[in-house]
Scaffold this motif. Structure first.
Motif, PDB file in Angstrom:
ATOM      1  N   ALA A 172      39.685  37.877 -58.974  1.00 44.30           N
ATOM      2  CA  ALA A 172      40.213  37.532 -57.658  1.00 44.30           C
ATOM      3  C   ALA A 172      40.524  38.798 -56.870  1.00 44.30           C
ATOM      4  CB  ALA A 172      41.455  36.667 -57.797  1.00 44.30           C
ATOM      5  N   GLY A 173      40.170  38.776 -55.598  1.00 43.99           N
ATOM      6  CA  GLY A 173      40.335  39.937 -54.743  1.00 43.99           C
ATOM      7  C   GLY A 173      39.122  40.836 -54.682  1.00 43.99           C
ATOM      8  N   GLY A 174      38.169  40.613 -55.561  1.00 42.79           N
ATOM      9  CA  GLY A 174      36.970  41.425 -55.604  1.00 42.79           C
ATOM     10  C   GLY A 174      35.904  40.947 -54.643  1.00 42.79           C
ATOM     11  N   SER A 175      34.738  41.581 -54.745  1.00 39.09           N
ATOM     12  CA  SER A 175      33.625  41.303 -53.841  1.00 39.09           C
ATOM     13  C   SER A 175      32.330  41.125 -54.602  1.00 39.09           C
ATOM     14  CB  SER A 175      33.446  42.456 -52.840  1.00 39.09           C
ATOM     15  OG  SER A 175      34.586  42.622 -52.016  1.00 39.09           O
ATOM     16  N   LEU A 176      31.433  40.348 -54.019  1.00 32.65           N
ATOM     17  CA  LEU A 176      30.069  40.197 -54.496  1.00 32.65           C
ATOM     18  C   LEU A 176      29.151  40.110 -53.288  1.00 32.65           C
ATOM     19  CD1 LEU A 176      30.247  37.553 -57.379  1.00 32.65           C
ATOM     20  CD2 LEU A 176      29.640  39.961 -57.623  1.00 32.65           C
ATOM     21  N   ARG A 177      27.912  40.511 -53.490  1.00 37.08           N
ATOM     22  CA  ARG A 177      26.897  40.405 -52.455  1.00 37.08           C
ATOM     23  C   ARG A 177      25.706  39.633 -53.023  1.00 37.08           C
ATOM     24  NH1 ARG A 177      25.794  43.434 -47.685  1.00 37.08           N
ATOM     25  NH2 ARG A 177      23.575  43.533 -47.115  1.00 37.08           N
ATOM     26  N   LEU A 178      25.490  38.449 -52.501  1.00 35.24           N
ATOM     27  CA  LEU A 178      24.370  37.629 -52.912  1.00 35.24           C
ATOM     28  C   LEU A 178      23.158  37.923 -52.042  1.00 35.24           C
ATOM     29  CD1 LEU A 178      26.112  34.153 -53.372  1.00 35.24           C
ATOM     30  CD2 LEU A 178      25.978  36.076 -54.981  1.00 35.24           C
ATOM     31  N   SER A 179      21.984  37.805 -52.633  1.00 33.10           N
ATOM     32  CA  SER A 179      20.737  38.009 -51.914  1.00 33.10           C
ATOM     33  C   SER A 179      19.865  36.771 -52.027  1.00 33.10           C
ATOM     34  CB  SER A 179      19.967  39.204 -52.476  1.00 33.10           C
ATOM     35  OG  SER A 179      20.698  40.402 -52.358  1.00 33.10           O
ATOM     36  N   CYS A 180      19.131  36.495 -50.978  1.00 31.97           N
ATOM     37  CA  CYS A 180      18.161  35.413 -50.977  1.00 31.97           C
ATOM     38  C   CYS A 180      16.871  35.943 -50.374  1.00 31.97           C
ATOM     39  CB  CYS A 180      18.681  34.219 -50.180  1.00 31.97           C
ATOM     40  SG  CYS A 180      17.493  32.871 -49.996  1.00 31.97           S
ATOM     41  N   VAL A 181      15.848  36.047 -51.196  1.00 35.49           N
ATOM     42  CA  VAL A 181      14.542  36.505 -50.747  1.00 35.49           C
ATOM     43  C   VAL A 181      13.660  35.288 -50.509  1.00 35.49           C
ATOM     44  CG1 VAL A 181      12.522  37.897 -51.290  1.00 35.49           C
ATOM     45  CG2 VAL A 181      14.786  38.641 -52.042  1.00 35.49           C
ATOM     46  N   PHE A 182      13.064  35.218 -49.333  1.00 34.70           N
ATOM     47  CA  PHE A 182      12.241  34.070 -48.996  1.00 34.70           C
ATOM     48  C   PHE A 182      10.822  34.516 -48.670  1.00 34.70           C
ATOM     49  CE2 PHE A 182      12.469  34.855 -44.407  1.00 34.70           C
ATOM     50  CZ  PHE A 182      13.662  35.540 -44.289  1.00 34.70           C
TER      51      PHE A 182
ATOM     52  N   TYR B 144      21.587  37.844 -46.879  1.00 32.92           N
ATOM     53  CA  TYR B 144      22.646  38.149 -47.824  1.00 32.92           C
ATOM     54  C   TYR B 144      23.882  37.310 -47.533  1.00 32.92           C
ATOM     55  CZ  TYR B 144      19.776  42.358 -48.261  1.00 32.92           C
ATOM     56  OH  TYR B 144      18.725  43.237 -48.427  1.00 32.92           O
ATOM     57  N   LEU B 145      24.709  37.197 -48.528  1.00 37.36           N
ATOM     58  CA  LEU B 145      26.053  36.668 -48.340  1.00 37.36           C
ATOM     59  C   LEU B 145      27.018  37.688 -48.934  1.00 37.36           C
ATOM     60  CD1 LEU B 145      27.723  34.250 -47.281  1.00 37.36           C
ATOM     61  CD2 LEU B 145      27.732  33.384 -49.636  1.00 37.36           C
ATOM     62  N   GLN B 146      27.690  38.422 -48.059  1.00 37.09           N
ATOM     63  CA  GLN B 146      28.682  39.390 -48.491  1.00 37.09           C
ATOM     64  C   GLN B 146      30.018  38.679 -48.625  1.00 37.09           C
ATOM     65  OE1 GLN B 146      28.419  42.789 -49.296  1.00 37.09           O
ATOM     66  NE2 GLN B 146      30.503  42.396 -50.020  1.00 37.09           N
ATOM     67  N   MET B 147      30.558  38.643 -49.824  1.00 34.42           N
ATOM     68  CA  MET B 147      31.768  37.900 -50.123  1.00 34.42           C
ATOM     69  C   MET B 147      32.869  38.877 -50.514  1.00 34.42           C
ATOM     70  SD  MET B 147      30.189  34.682 -52.283  1.00 34.42           S
ATOM     71  CE  MET B 147      29.702  35.728 -53.665  1.00 34.42           C
ATOM     72  N   ASN B 148      33.933  38.891 -49.747  1.00 31.01           N
ATOM     73  CA  ASN B 148      35.079  39.750 -49.992  1.00 31.01           C
ATOM     74  C   ASN B 148      36.327  38.909 -50.220  1.00 31.01           C
ATOM     75  OD1 ASN B 148      33.468  42.091 -49.419  1.00 31.01           O
ATOM     76  ND2 ASN B 148      33.818  41.765 -47.226  1.00 31.01           N
ATOM     77  N   SER B 149      37.330  39.524 -50.805  1.00 30.66           N
ATOM     78  CA  SER B 149      38.612  38.863 -51.052  1.00 30.66           C
ATOM     79  C   SER B 149      38.417  37.519 -51.742  1.00 30.66           C
ATOM     80  CB  SER B 149      39.379  38.693 -49.737  1.00 30.66           C
ATOM     81  OG  SER B 149      39.620  39.942 -49.122  1.00 30.66           O
ATOM     82  N   LEU B 150      37.622  37.532 -52.780  1.00 27.78           N
ATOM     83  CA  LEU B 150      37.278  36.292 -53.469  1.00 27.78           C
ATOM     84  C   LEU B 150      38.485  35.676 -54.170  1.00 27.78           C
ATOM     85  CD1 LEU B 150      33.858  37.427 -54.867  1.00 27.78           C
ATOM     86  CD2 LEU B 150      34.202  35.423 -53.410  1.00 27.78           C
TER      87      LEU B 150
ATOM     88  N   LYS C  35      35.991  32.184 -43.337  1.00 29.55           N
ATOM     89  CA  LYS C  35      36.057  33.019 -42.143  1.00 29.55           C
ATOM     90  C   LYS C  35      36.960  34.223 -42.377  1.00 29.55           C
ATOM     91  CE  LYS C  35      35.097  29.533 -38.613  1.00 29.55           C
ATOM     92  NZ  LYS C  35      35.652  28.747 -37.486  1.00 29.55           N
ATOM     93  N   GLY C  36      36.471  35.375 -41.962  1.00 27.75           N
ATOM     94  CA  GLY C  36      37.213  36.606 -42.154  1.00 27.75           C
ATOM     95  C   GLY C  36      37.012  37.253 -43.506  1.00 27.75           C
ATOM     96  N   ARG C  37      36.365  36.550 -44.431  1.00 31.51           N
ATOM     97  CA  ARG C  37      36.122  37.091 -45.764  1.00 31.51           C
ATOM     98  C   ARG C  37      34.639  37.283 -46.069  1.00 31.51           C
ATOM     99  NH1 ARG C  37      37.356  34.288 -50.154  1.00 31.51           N
ATOM    100  NH2 ARG C  37      37.143  32.217 -49.161  1.00 31.51           N
ATOM    101  N   PHE C  38      33.804  36.390 -45.564  1.00 26.67           N
ATOM    102  CA  PHE C  38      32.367  36.439 -45.836  1.00 26.67           C
ATOM    103  C   PHE C  38      31.612  36.832 -44.575  1.00 26.67           C
ATOM    104  CE2 PHE C  38      32.155  33.005 -49.433  1.00 26.67           C
ATOM    105  CZ  PHE C  38      33.153  33.659 -50.119  1.00 26.67           C
ATOM    106  N   THR C  39      30.473  37.490 -44.757  1.00 28.44           N
ATOM    107  CA  THR C  39      29.538  37.748 -43.676  1.00 28.44           C
ATOM    108  C   THR C  39      28.129  37.444 -44.158  1.00 28.44           C
ATOM    109  OG1 THR C  39      29.338  40.102 -44.232  1.00 28.44           O
ATOM    110  CG2 THR C  39      30.979  39.490 -42.569  1.00 28.44           C
ATOM    111  N   ILE C  40      27.206  37.278 -43.212  1.00 26.16           N
ATOM    112  CA  ILE C  40      25.841  36.883 -43.562  1.00 26.16           C
ATOM    113  C   ILE C  40      24.831  37.848 -42.924  1.00 26.16           C
ATOM    114  CG2 ILE C  40      25.810  35.147 -41.706  1.00 26.16           C
ATOM    115  CD1 ILE C  40      24.031  33.421 -43.620  1.00 26.16           C
ATOM    116  N   PRO C  41      24.728  39.052 -43.460  1.00 24.57           N
ATOM    117  CA  PRO C  41      23.725  39.992 -42.965  1.00 24.57           C
ATOM    118  C   PRO C  41      22.312  39.541 -43.321  1.00 24.57           C
ATOM    119  CG  PRO C  41      25.407  41.094 -44.311  1.00 24.57           C
ATOM    120  CD  PRO C  41      25.497  39.636 -44.573  1.00 24.57           C
TER     121      PRO C  41
END
Length: 123
Positions: A14-24, A80-86, A65-71
């Motif tokens: 908890a409190g950490g981050s992950l970055r998910l990727s989706c290649v299409f 991508y799904l950048q996930m912070n403050s998990l 909102k405020g924790r994830f972004t979608i670059p």
């Protein structure tokens, strides 16, 4: 046919981050949208975040909102799904999806789905 492959899931505190990727795979759609959904055991699949390809429609579920972004990186056919403050409530299998035309938040009427990647957040 469009294919999508997710990666980047794992176990995080908890409190950490992950970055998910989706290649299409390359699409011939003139306009389309990409989105992330998630599903926890015993719960319904829910919308997390999405974008249309022009980038002028970007949405997030209230819970992220405020924790994830979608670059995205068009040159790599990747979103991508950048996930912070998990938090443990973010634990779920995460799926990416694509559809023609506009972005929607329903999990119905999407043209292709990835296989999913597991995210587990420990307390």
């Amino acid at each position: 046919q469009v294919r999508l492959v997710e990666s980047g899931g794992g176990l995080v505190q908890a409190g950490g981050s992950l970055r998910l990727s989706c290649v299409f795979s390359e699409t011939t759609f003139r306009a389309y949208a990409l989105a992330w959904f998630r599903q926890a055991p015993g719960k319904e699949r829910e919308f997390v975040s999405g974008i249309n390809w022009s980038g002028d429609d970007v949405r997030y579920a209230d819970s992220v909102k405020g924790r994830f972004t979608i670059p995205r990186d068009d040159s790599k056919n990747t979103v991508y799904l950048q996930m912070n403050s998990l938090t443990p409530e973010d634990t779920a299998t995460y799926y990416c999806a694509t559809r023609q035309w506009v972005l929607i938040e329903s999990d119905s009427r999407w043209d292709a789905w990835g296989q999913g990647t597991q995210v587990t957040v420990s307390s």
